[in-house]
Scaffold this motif. Sequence first.
Motif, PDB file in Angstrom:
ATOM      1  N   UNK A 155       0.992  -1.335  -0.117  1.00 32.53           N
ATOM      2  CA  UNK A 155      -0.063   0.073  -0.120  1.00 32.53           C
ATOM      3  C   UNK A 155       0.791   1.335  -0.119  1.00 32.53           C
ATOM      4  N   UNK A 156       2.063   1.284  -0.043  1.00 28.08           N
ATOM      5  CA  UNK A 156       2.890   2.272  -0.024  1.00 28.08           C
ATOM      6  C   UNK A 156       3.305   2.943   1.158  1.00 28.08           C
ATOM      7  N   UNK A 157       2.792   2.706   2.286  1.00 23.25           N
ATOM      8  CA  UNK A 157       2.922   3.286   3.602  1.00 23.25           C
ATOM      9  C   UNK A 157       1.940   2.978   4.855  1.00 23.25           C
ATOM     10  N   UNK A 158       2.355   3.414   5.999  1.00 24.05           N
ATOM     11  CA  UNK A 158       1.390   3.200   7.102  1.00 24.05           C
ATOM     12  C   UNK A 158       0.803   4.548   7.652  1.00 24.05           C
ATOM     13  N   UNK A 177       5.198  -0.270  16.927  1.00 20.17           N
ATOM     14  CA  UNK A 177       5.405   1.139  16.682  1.00 20.17           C
ATOM     15  C   UNK A 177       6.753   1.531  16.118  1.00 20.17           C
ATOM     16  N   UNK A 178       7.769   1.014  16.726  1.00 18.75           N
ATOM     17  CA  UNK A 178       9.196   1.110  16.473  1.00 18.75           C
ATOM     18  C   UNK A 178       9.408   0.852  15.051  1.00 18.75           C
ATOM     19  N   UNK A 179       8.700   0.012  14.337  1.00 20.84           N
ATOM     20  CA  UNK A 179       9.097  -0.482  12.794  1.00 20.84           C
ATOM     21  C   UNK A 179       8.100   0.262  11.997  1.00 20.84           C
ATOM     22  N   UNK A 180       7.083   0.664  12.495  1.00 23.01           N
ATOM     23  CA  UNK A 180       6.119   1.524  11.696  1.00 23.01           C
ATOM     24  C   UNK A 180       6.539   3.102  11.611  1.00 23.01           C
ATOM     25  N   UNK A 181       7.356   3.396  12.570  1.00 23.54           N
ATOM     26  CA  UNK A 181       7.687   4.818  12.866  1.00 23.54           C
ATOM     27  C   UNK A 181       8.148   5.480  11.562  1.00 23.54           C
ATOM     28  N   UNK A 182       9.072   5.007  10.814  1.00 22.18           N
ATOM     29  CA  UNK A 182       9.435   5.986   9.655  1.00 22.18           C
ATOM     30  C   UNK A 182       8.345   6.134   8.560  1.00 22.18           C
ATOM     31  N   UNK A 183       7.178   5.255   8.507  1.00 20.28           N
ATOM     32  CA  UNK A 183       6.259   5.384   7.634  1.00 20.28           C
ATOM     33  C   UNK A 183       5.073   6.510   8.257  1.00 20.28           C
ATOM     34  N   UNK A 184       4.984   6.273   9.475  1.00 20.65           N
ATOM     35  CA  UNK A 184       4.005   7.135  10.252  1.00 20.65           C
ATOM     36  C   UNK A 184       4.335   8.701  10.131  1.00 20.65           C
TER      37      UNK A 184
END
Length: 284
Positions: free
Chosen positions: A80-83, A121-128
């Motif tokens: 999907x290109x991001x989160x 959260x740690x792994x999703x942060x760059x995309x958030x």
Amino acid sequence: MPTLRGKTVFITGGTRGIGRAIAVKCAQNGAQVVVAARNIDSSTVVAEIQAAGDQAIAVSCDIQSEEQIADAVQAAVARFGGIDIVVNNASTLVLKPTAEISMGEYDLMAAINTRGAFAVVKHALPYLRKSTNAHVLTMCPRPQLESKWFAQNTAYAVSKFAMGMMSFGLAAEQKPFRIASNALWPFSTIDTDGLAECGNTKFQSRPRKPTILADAAFWIITQDSSAFTGNFCLDEIVLREAGAVDFEQYNSVPGTALVDLSQDHLIADDQLARLAELRQLPRD
């Protein structure tokens, strides 16, 4: 009306119960949904979400494994290109006093309830940080130093309150990046497989459907992330303050009076007082 059109929602424990209800609600409102869970039946889960209105994938992910979390996040981004939104729903419950709980059971709650949520959260942060309205929603209560919550189930209370501390800490830490972090907890017990397995007849007698948490979660994650953050929300309070009036729709046992609902634990006294105040307000 708020929408999640074009937003990607990453939900842990999203294949049944509360997580599944949130996934369907998000899909009905335009979201691209990623459900991550250890045991998945992707054919039924994805089909239900897609039927609700948009795109979805299911990703096998044991929340105890950082490697699997990282892979699940990358699968979401690849598709999907991001989160834009993370819902930390995965949790485990062992209601035993210290003398009776095994260290394996303690470690399981620590690994899933606390460490797992943090790792997602740690792994999703760059995309958030790339999102225009990023949210982290963690299914946990507000931390409270009250002996009544620890007297019977210290290990469980510690794990859930630690999730609350993480949620609150993230709100402060990520505010410069306009990433909201909020917590959500139910007033009543919720009619899920986990409730059926808990063995507590008082909790099981008159619960509500998972859809009440899905509706409350949707309201939270559609708020302005720079303004609504650092909150510990109770589902019924969220919905009443948002103007909801029909709570009969959420009863698992039709016709259950508010005073007869099976009340969940770990709810702060001031939240109960606020809810009592809202229930007395005149309604159109």
